[in-house]
Design a protein around this motif. Structure first.
Motif, PDB file in Angstrom:
ATOM      1  N   UNK A  95       0.847  -1.051  -0.051  1.00  0.00           N
ATOM      2  CA  UNK A  95      -0.013   0.049   0.078  1.00  0.00           C
ATOM      3  C   UNK A  95       0.943   1.215   0.018  1.00  0.00           C
ATOM      4  N   UNK A  96       2.083   0.975   0.369  1.00  0.00           N
ATOM      5  CA  UNK A  96       2.890   2.289   0.451  1.00  0.00           C
ATOM      6  C   UNK A  96       4.173   2.100  -0.782  1.00  0.00           C
ATOM      7  N   UNK A  97       3.489   1.734  -1.749  1.00  0.00           N
ATOM      8  CA  UNK A  97       4.634   1.438  -2.938  1.00  0.00           C
ATOM      9  C   UNK A  97       5.042   2.758  -3.443  1.00  0.00           C
ATOM     10  N   UNK A  98       4.364   3.680  -3.729  1.00  0.00           N
ATOM     11  CA  UNK A  98       4.533   4.909  -4.325  1.00  0.00           C
ATOM     12  C   UNK A  98       5.247   5.717  -3.426  1.00  0.00           C
ATOM     13  N   UNK A 124      11.344  -8.560  -2.133  1.00  0.00           N
ATOM     14  CA  UNK A 124      10.120  -7.647  -2.208  1.00  0.00           C
ATOM     15  C   UNK A 124      10.750  -6.320  -2.939  1.00  0.00           C
ATOM     16  N   UNK A 125      11.797  -5.864  -2.372  1.00  0.00           N
ATOM     17  CA  UNK A 125      12.081  -4.402  -2.664  1.00  0.00           C
ATOM     18  C   UNK A 125      12.524  -4.654  -4.378  1.00  0.00           C
ATOM     19  N   UNK A 126      13.276  -5.642  -4.339  1.00  0.00           N
ATOM     20  CA  UNK A 126      13.757  -5.642  -5.950  1.00  0.00           C
ATOM     21  C   UNK A 126      12.568  -6.071  -6.763  1.00  0.00           C
ATOM     22  N   UNK A 127      11.791  -6.939  -6.296  1.00  0.00           N
ATOM     23  CA  UNK A 127      10.558  -7.302  -7.182  1.00  0.00           C
ATOM     24  C   UNK A 127       9.785  -5.878  -7.712  1.00  0.00           C
ATOM     25  N   UNK A 128       9.638  -4.783  -6.911  1.00  0.00           N
ATOM     26  CA  UNK A 128       9.119  -3.671  -7.105  1.00  0.00           C
ATOM     27  C   UNK A 128       9.863  -2.681  -7.637  1.00  0.00           C
ATOM     28  N   UNK A 129      11.147  -2.650  -7.790  1.00  0.00           N
ATOM     29  CA  UNK A 129      12.149  -1.875  -8.224  1.00  0.00           C
ATOM     30  C   UNK A 129      12.350  -0.663  -7.316  1.00  0.00           C
ATOM     31  N   UNK A 130      12.600  -1.044  -6.127  1.00  0.00           N
ATOM     32  CA  UNK A 130      12.957  -0.121  -5.109  1.00  0.00           C
ATOM     33  C   UNK A 130      14.272  -0.281  -4.643  1.00  0.00           C
TER      34      UNK A 130
END
Length: 141
Positions: A95-98, A124-130
């Motif tokens: 829910x806090x991705x952006x 998780x961070x790598x999966x969402x390119x963070x």
């Protein structure tokens, strides 16, 4: 006078030493020395802040989000809010991705945290390119 035997059965080659193994070793050493002699030095330039206040001001100016990995229970925290299990924490992160992508992310982990918790978070961070901009570590003394 001592001389070489001239008989065809005992040729002069049987009396001289075979230097083929010696030449093989010399060529191997020569190749090794040629390959290791001119290794170019590789360096990575790092721009460090000149003072501590310069580094602190850069961190304070940006919006930061802190994710904590805690030893024991609760195991996770986002901005100080604690969560017991990964199944509870993952939807909060989603829910806090952006916010996570726009902010400067700081990962703080206790040294007693298991590797699987850190790997879950990093996956998780790598999966969402963070990208984590800072990983806090305790000084090992």
């Amino acid at each position: 006078m001592i001389g070489r035997p001239e008989s065809p059965h005992s040729g002069w080659r049987s009396l001289s030493p075979d230097i083929t193994p010696l030449l093989d070793i010399i060529f191997i050493v020569l190749v090794f020395l040629m390959l290791t002699a001119n290794i170019p030095l590789q360096s990575l330039e790092v721009d460090l802040p000149k003072t501590d206040s310069e580094a602190l001001s850069r961190v304070q100016d940006n919006k930061t989000v802190t994710i904590n990995l805690l030893a024991g229970s609760p195991a996770w925290a986002l901005q100080g809010e604690k969560y017991e299990h990964w199944e509870q924490f993952k939807p909060v992160l989603q829910s806090q991705l952006t916010t996570l992508k726009d902010a400067e992310l700081v990962l703080a982990s206790d040294k007693e945290v298991t590797v699987d918790n850190m790997l879950k978070l990093l996956a998780f961070l790598q999966e969402h390119q963070i990208q984590a901009t800072q990983i806090l570590m305790e000084d090992g003394q």
